[in-house]
Design a protein around this motif. Sequence first.
Motif, PDB file in Angstrom:
ATOM      1  N   SER A  77       0.809  -1.223   0.000  1.00 42.89           N
ATOM      2  CA  SER A  77       0.000   0.000   0.000  1.00 42.89           C
ATOM      3  C   SER A  77       0.844   1.275   0.000  1.00 42.89           C
ATOM      4  CB  SER A  77      -0.954   0.014   1.193  1.00 42.89           C
ATOM      5  OG  SER A  77      -0.233   0.028   2.404  1.00 42.89           O
ATOM      6  N   PHE A  78       2.161   1.154   0.176  1.00 39.73           N
ATOM      7  CA  PHE A  78       3.036   2.326   0.142  1.00 39.73           C
ATOM      8  C   PHE A  78       3.660   2.544  -1.238  1.00 39.73           C
ATOM      9  CE2 PHE A  78       2.747   1.419   4.613  1.00 39.73           C
ATOM     10  CZ  PHE A  78       2.643   2.676   5.170  1.00 39.73           C
ATOM     11  N   LYS A  79       3.355   1.650  -2.190  1.00 43.27           N
ATOM     12  CA  LYS A  79       3.902   1.766  -3.539  1.00 43.27           C
ATOM     13  C   LYS A  79       2.772   1.722  -4.553  1.00 43.27           C
ATOM     14  CE  LYS A  79       8.241  -0.412  -2.277  1.00 43.27           C
ATOM     15  NZ  LYS A  79       9.078  -1.586  -2.427  1.00 43.27           N
ATOM     16  N   PRO A  80       2.923   2.406  -5.697  1.00 41.40           N
ATOM     17  CA  PRO A  80       1.857   2.437  -6.697  1.00 41.40           C
ATOM     18  C   PRO A  80       1.795   1.193  -7.588  1.00 41.40           C
ATOM     19  CG  PRO A  80       3.663   3.803  -7.418  1.00 41.40           C
ATOM     20  CD  PRO A  80       4.019   3.305  -6.031  1.00 41.40           C
ATOM     21  N   ASP A  81       2.714   0.249  -7.428  1.00 40.64           N
ATOM     22  CA  ASP A  81       2.765  -0.920  -8.303  1.00 40.64           C
ATOM     23  C   ASP A  81       1.501  -1.771  -8.206  1.00 40.64           C
ATOM     24  OD1 ASP A  81       5.335  -0.090  -8.856  1.00 40.64           O
ATOM     25  OD2 ASP A  81       6.252  -1.446  -7.400  1.00 40.64           O
ATOM     26  N   TYR A  82       1.063  -2.245  -9.364  1.00 38.01           N
ATOM     27  CA  TYR A  82      -0.059  -3.167  -9.452  1.00 38.01           C
ATOM     28  C   TYR A  82       0.466  -4.570  -9.706  1.00 38.01           C
ATOM     29  CZ  TYR A  82      -4.543  -0.758  -9.596  1.00 38.01           C
ATOM     30  OH  TYR A  82      -5.682  -0.099  -9.267  1.00 38.01           O
ATOM     31  N   LYS A  83      -0.251  -5.546  -9.225  1.00 36.79           N
ATOM     32  CA  LYS A  83       0.080  -6.925  -9.535  1.00 36.79           C
ATOM     33  C   LYS A  83      -1.156  -7.565 -10.139  1.00 36.79           C
ATOM     34  CE  LYS A  83       2.216 -11.064  -7.954  1.00 36.79           C
ATOM     35  NZ  LYS A  83       3.140 -11.642  -7.052  1.00 36.79           N
ATOM     36  N   ASN A  84      -0.989  -8.281 -11.235  1.00 37.78           N
ATOM     37  CA  ASN A  84      -2.075  -9.008 -11.878  1.00 37.78           C
ATOM     38  C   ASN A  84      -1.892 -10.488 -11.609  1.00 37.78           C
ATOM     39  OD1 ASN A  84      -3.486  -6.842 -13.275  1.00 37.78           O
ATOM     40  ND2 ASN A  84      -1.613  -6.650 -14.468  1.00 37.78           N
ATOM     41  N   GLU A  85      -2.940 -11.133 -11.126  1.00 36.07           N
ATOM     42  CA  GLU A  85      -2.932 -12.573 -10.872  1.00 36.07           C
ATOM     43  C   GLU A  85      -3.881 -13.239 -11.848  1.00 36.07           C
ATOM     44  OE1 GLU A  85      -1.306 -14.574  -8.668  1.00 36.07           O
ATOM     45  OE2 GLU A  85      -0.225 -12.922  -7.727  1.00 36.07           O
ATOM     46  N   ARG A  86      -3.519 -14.433 -12.281  1.00 37.42           N
ATOM     47  CA  ARG A  86      -4.395 -15.224 -13.148  1.00 37.42           C
ATOM     48  C   ARG A  86      -4.371 -16.651 -12.628  1.00 37.42           C
ATOM     49  NH1 ARG A  86      -6.557 -15.654 -18.537  1.00 37.42           N
ATOM     50  NH2 ARG A  86      -6.222 -17.753 -19.300  1.00 37.42           N
ATOM     51  N   LEU A  87      -5.544 -17.122 -12.244  1.00 34.78           N
ATOM     52  CA  LEU A  87      -5.680 -18.465 -11.691  1.00 34.78           C
ATOM     53  C   LEU A  87      -6.489 -19.317 -12.660  1.00 34.78           C
ATOM     54  CD1 LEU A  87      -6.765 -17.319  -8.106  1.00 34.78           C
ATOM     55  CD2 LEU A  87      -4.441 -17.789  -8.899  1.00 34.78           C
ATOM     56  N   ALA A  88      -5.873 -20.341 -13.230  1.00 31.45           N
ATOM     57  CA  ALA A  88      -6.572 -21.218 -14.172  1.00 31.45           C
ATOM     58  C   ALA A  88      -7.247 -22.358 -13.407  1.00 31.45           C
ATOM     59  CB  ALA A  88      -5.588 -21.779 -15.189  1.00 31.45           C
ATOM     60  N   GLN A  89      -8.362 -22.816 -13.926  1.00 27.77           N
ATOM     61  CA  GLN A  89      -9.106 -23.951 -13.353  1.00 27.77           C
ATOM     62  C   GLN A  89      -9.342 -23.797 -11.850  1.00 27.77           C
ATOM     63  OE1 GLN A  89     -10.568 -26.327 -15.274  1.00 27.77           O
ATOM     64  NE2 GLN A  89      -9.871 -24.961 -16.893  1.00 27.77           N
ATOM     65  N   THR A  90      -9.921 -22.684 -11.477  1.00 27.29           N
ATOM     66  CA  THR A  90     -10.251 -22.403 -10.088  1.00 27.29           C
ATOM     67  C   THR A  90     -11.659 -22.895  -9.801  1.00 27.29           C
ATOM     68  OG1 THR A  90      -8.867 -20.441 -10.177  1.00 27.29           O
ATOM     69  CG2 THR A  90     -10.447 -20.562  -8.377  1.00 27.29           C
ATOM     70  N   LYS A  91     -11.814 -23.652  -8.731  1.00 31.42           N
ATOM     71  CA  LYS A  91     -13.124 -24.177  -8.365  1.00 31.42           C
ATOM     72  C   LYS A  91     -13.963 -23.066  -7.738  1.00 31.42           C
ATOM     73  CE  LYS A  91     -15.238 -28.086  -6.056  1.00 31.42           C
ATOM     74  NZ  LYS A  91     -15.665 -29.045  -7.031  1.00 31.42           N
ATOM     75  N   LEU A  92     -15.208 -22.959  -8.187  1.00 31.66           N
ATOM     76  CA  LEU A  92     -16.126 -21.943  -7.663  1.00 31.66           C
ATOM     77  C   LEU A  92     -17.007 -22.558  -6.589  1.00 31.66           C
ATOM     78  CD1 LEU A  92     -17.156 -20.185 -10.989  1.00 31.66           C
ATOM     79  CD2 LEU A  92     -15.353 -19.551  -9.407  1.00 31.66           C
ATOM     80  N   PRO A  93     -17.406 -21.838  -5.563  1.00 31.91           N
ATOM     81  CA  PRO A  93     -17.143 -20.420  -5.302  1.00 31.91           C
ATOM     82  C   PRO A  93     -15.702 -20.190  -4.841  1.00 31.91           C
ATOM     83  CG  PRO A  93     -18.396 -21.351  -3.491  1.00 31.91           C
ATOM     84  CD  PRO A  93     -18.262 -22.434  -4.529  1.00 31.91           C
TER      85      PRO A  93
END
Length: 157
Positions: A77-93
């Motif tokens: 929260s002290f840095k402006p960097d964004y991180k993108n996550e991608r999770l394949a085959q995730t069970k819902l919910p």
Amino acid sequence: MTSPNQSSRRFRGDIFFVIVFATVAALILGGMLWAKNNATEIKKWRGGNAWYLTYEAASVRGEAQAATVSYQYNPDSFKPDYKNERLAQTKLPWNTEVVVNTGKEARVAVTPTGDGLASCRILLDGIRVVASAKSPGPGKPAVCNVVTSSTPESWPR
């Protein structure tokens, strides 16, 4: 009986203490009012202003199914960097808690497998829904996004 000289000294002493007390009280009151009016600026100076959000994904068709989930957040929260996550085959919910800096976009996308339908929600502090969406059609992604409030202490209605 007191002499006129002692009475005059006592009167000046009383006046002095009243003036000192009034000055201290005015400084304290002024400091409190300044801090109240400048709370947002103080928080901006110290840095680290962020919102705690919960991303949720679910199947609309009632059966738990797999989906590809992608989302973005700020790892620090002290840095402006964004991180993108991608999770394949995730069970819902599915759900996760993230931090998103003030004035930045919070986003989660849920793409169901096959001909399934999915939904997503973004919750503020795990309670208040600030964004929600459903798949527009079978196999199409449900995309939730919202720009977080730039004021650290209040989220507009």
